[in-house]
Design a protein around this motif. Structure first.
Motif, PDB file in Angstrom:
ATOM      1  N   VAL A  96      37.589   9.635 140.880  1.00 54.02           N
ATOM      2  CA  VAL A  96      38.801   9.218 141.581  1.00 54.02           C
ATOM      3  C   VAL A  96      38.374   8.691 142.945  1.00 54.02           C
ATOM      4  O   VAL A  96      37.664   9.373 143.684  1.00 54.02           O
ATOM      5  N   VAL A  97      38.804   7.470 143.267  1.00 53.46           N
ATOM      6  CA  VAL A  97      38.513   6.866 144.564  1.00 53.46           C
ATOM      7  C   VAL A  97      39.855   6.497 145.198  1.00 53.46           C
ATOM      8  O   VAL A  97      40.655   5.786 144.583  1.00 53.46           O
ATOM      9  N   ASN A  98      40.084   6.982 146.405  1.00 52.25           N
ATOM     10  CA  ASN A  98      41.351   6.745 147.114  1.00 52.25           C
ATOM     11  C   ASN A  98      42.552   7.103 146.235  1.00 52.25           C
ATOM     12  O   ASN A  98      43.525   6.366 146.147  1.00 52.25           O
ATOM     13  N   GLU A  99      42.429   8.212 145.531  1.00 54.50           N
ATOM     14  CA  GLU A  99      43.481   8.778 144.682  1.00 54.50           C
ATOM     15  C   GLU A  99      43.825   7.923 143.469  1.00 54.50           C
ATOM     16  O   GLU A  99      44.880   8.090 142.875  1.00 54.50           O
ATOM     17  N   GLN A 100      42.934   7.020 143.071  1.00 59.19           N
ATOM     18  CA  GLN A 100      43.107   6.220 141.856  1.00 59.19           C
ATOM     19  C   GLN A 100      41.958   6.540 140.912  1.00 59.19           C
ATOM     20  O   GLN A 100      40.785   6.494 141.309  1.00 59.19           O
ATOM     21  N   VAL A 101      42.275   6.838 139.653  1.00 61.71           N
ATOM     22  CA  VAL A 101      41.234   7.110 138.657  1.00 61.71           C
ATOM     23  C   VAL A 101      40.541   5.789 138.334  1.00 61.71           C
ATOM     24  O   VAL A 101      41.199   4.819 137.938  1.00 61.71           O
ATOM     25  N   VAL A 102      39.235   5.728 138.548  1.00 63.76           N
ATOM     26  CA  VAL A 102      38.494   4.483 138.334  1.00 63.76           C
ATOM     27  C   VAL A 102      37.523   4.574 137.163  1.00 63.76           C
ATOM     28  O   VAL A 102      37.037   3.556 136.686  1.00 63.76           O
ATOM     29  N   SER A 103      37.232   5.774 136.697  1.00 62.13           N
ATOM     30  CA  SER A 103      36.342   5.949 135.561  1.00 62.13           C
ATOM     31  C   SER A 103      36.645   7.289 134.917  1.00 62.13           C
ATOM     32  O   SER A 103      36.912   8.261 135.609  1.00 62.13           O
ATOM     33  N   MET A 104      36.624   7.317 133.584  1.00 60.57           N
ATOM     34  CA  MET A 104      36.789   8.600 132.899  1.00 60.57           C
ATOM     35  C   MET A 104      36.116   8.559 131.539  1.00 60.57           C
ATOM     36  O   MET A 104      35.961   7.509 130.945  1.00 60.57           O
ATOM     37  N   GLY A 105      35.667   9.732 131.118  1.00 56.50           N
ATOM     38  CA  GLY A 105      35.133   9.882 129.781  1.00 56.50           C
ATOM     39  C   GLY A 105      33.660   9.592 129.598  1.00 56.50           C
ATOM     40  O   GLY A 105      33.144   9.721 128.498  1.00 56.50           O
ATOM     41  N   LYS A 106      32.966   9.171 130.668  1.00 55.04           N
ATOM     42  CA  LYS A 106      31.530   8.938 130.525  1.00 55.04           C
ATOM     43  C   LYS A 106      30.835   9.219 131.847  1.00 55.04           C
ATOM     44  O   LYS A 106      31.423   9.143 132.913  1.00 55.04           O
ATOM     45  N   VAL A 107      29.554   9.551 131.732  1.00 58.66           N
ATOM     46  CA  VAL A 107      28.747   9.834 132.914  1.00 58.66           C
ATOM     47  C   VAL A 107      28.123   8.524 133.376  1.00 58.66           C
ATOM     48  O   VAL A 107      27.357   7.901 132.644  1.00 58.66           O
ATOM     49  N   LEU A 108      28.493   8.099 134.575  1.00 58.01           N
ATOM     50  CA  LEU A 108      27.900   6.906 135.162  1.00 58.01           C
ATOM     51  C   LEU A 108      26.636   7.313 135.918  1.00 58.01           C
ATOM     52  O   LEU A 108      26.617   8.352 136.580  1.00 58.01           O
ATOM     53  N   SER A 109      25.619   6.489 135.841  1.00 53.45           N
ATOM     54  CA  SER A 109      24.402   6.766 136.601  1.00 53.45           C
ATOM     55  C   SER A 109      24.706   6.565 138.084  1.00 53.45           C
ATOM     56  O   SER A 109      25.748   6.026 138.453  1.00 53.45           O
ATOM     57  N   ALA A 110      23.776   6.982 138.925  1.00 57.12           N
ATOM     58  CA  ALA A 110      23.962   6.807 140.369  1.00 57.12           C
ATOM     59  C   ALA A 110      24.089   5.326 140.707  1.00 57.12           C
ATOM     60  O   ALA A 110      24.915   4.941 141.542  1.00 57.12           O
ATOM     61  N   ALA A 111      23.307   4.459 140.055  1.00 59.47           N
ATOM     62  CA  ALA A 111      23.370   3.020 140.312  1.00 59.47           C
ATOM     63  C   ALA A 111      24.709   2.439 139.865  1.00 59.47           C
ATOM     64  O   ALA A 111      25.288   1.592 140.559  1.00 59.47           O
ATOM     65  N   GLU A 112      25.205   2.870 138.702  1.00 60.82           N
ATOM     66  CA  GLU A 112      26.507   2.388 138.217  1.00 60.82           C
ATOM     67  C   GLU A 112      27.634   2.854 139.133  1.00 60.82           C
ATOM     68  O   GLU A 112      28.554   2.093 139.437  1.00 60.82           O
ATOM     69  N   THR A 113      27.544   4.091 139.604  1.00 63.52           N
ATOM     70  CA  THR A 113      28.551   4.614 140.517  1.00 63.52           C
ATOM     71  C   THR A 113      28.505   3.870 141.844  1.00 63.52           C
ATOM     72  O   THR A 113      29.547   3.525 142.405  1.00 63.52           O
ATOM     73  N   GLU A 114      27.317   3.576 142.313  1.00 65.00           N
ATOM     74  CA  GLU A 114      27.152   2.829 143.562  1.00 65.00           C
ATOM     75  C   GLU A 114      27.765   1.429 143.424  1.00 65.00           C
ATOM     76  O   GLU A 114      28.481   0.963 144.320  1.00 65.00           O
TER      77      GLU A 114
END
Length: 122
Positions: A96-114
């Protein structure tokens, strides 16, 4: 023993964890903004999970991504199912970024999250 309210847990009243409009903030505004000023368009990052290995890995990856971007924020790890359901998330881990769900159901790598945070930060 719930008879006559013996043995029931006391309800805790806590200040909302974020002032940017999340489920907790809709009922009451905090006296002081807990997020401070938005940093590069991002004021708060949360990882929602059940406490499992995948959810913890997502939390660590999100912390690494925030640190790599040089953002002065603390990533919050939420495992309380009532709060998780407040975001409408049915599969975890979720970001959740700024109270909006931006990703769910999978583990993003640090690079993908960045990359995701860069995109959302403007």
């Amino acid at each position: 023993m719930a008879l006559f309210n013996f043995g029931k847990k006391k309800e805790e009243t806590k200040a909302p964890s974020c002032c940017c409009g999340g489920p907790e903030a809709q009922t009451e505004k905090p006296a002081a903004c807990c997020c401070g000023e938005p940093v590069e368009g991002i004021c708060c990052v949360k990882v929602l999970g059940a406490g499992c290995k995948a959810c913890h890995a997502q939390y660590e990856n999100a912390k690494a991504a925030v640190q790599a971007l040089g953002l002065d924020l603390e990533v919050e790890y939420i495992t309380d199912m009532e709060k998780v359901m407040g975001y409408g998330v049915m599969s975890m881990p979720a970001i959740v970024v700024n109270e909006q769900v931006v990703s769910m159901g999978k583990v993003l790598s640090a690079a993908e999250t960045e990359a995701l945070l860069r995109k959302l930060g403007g």
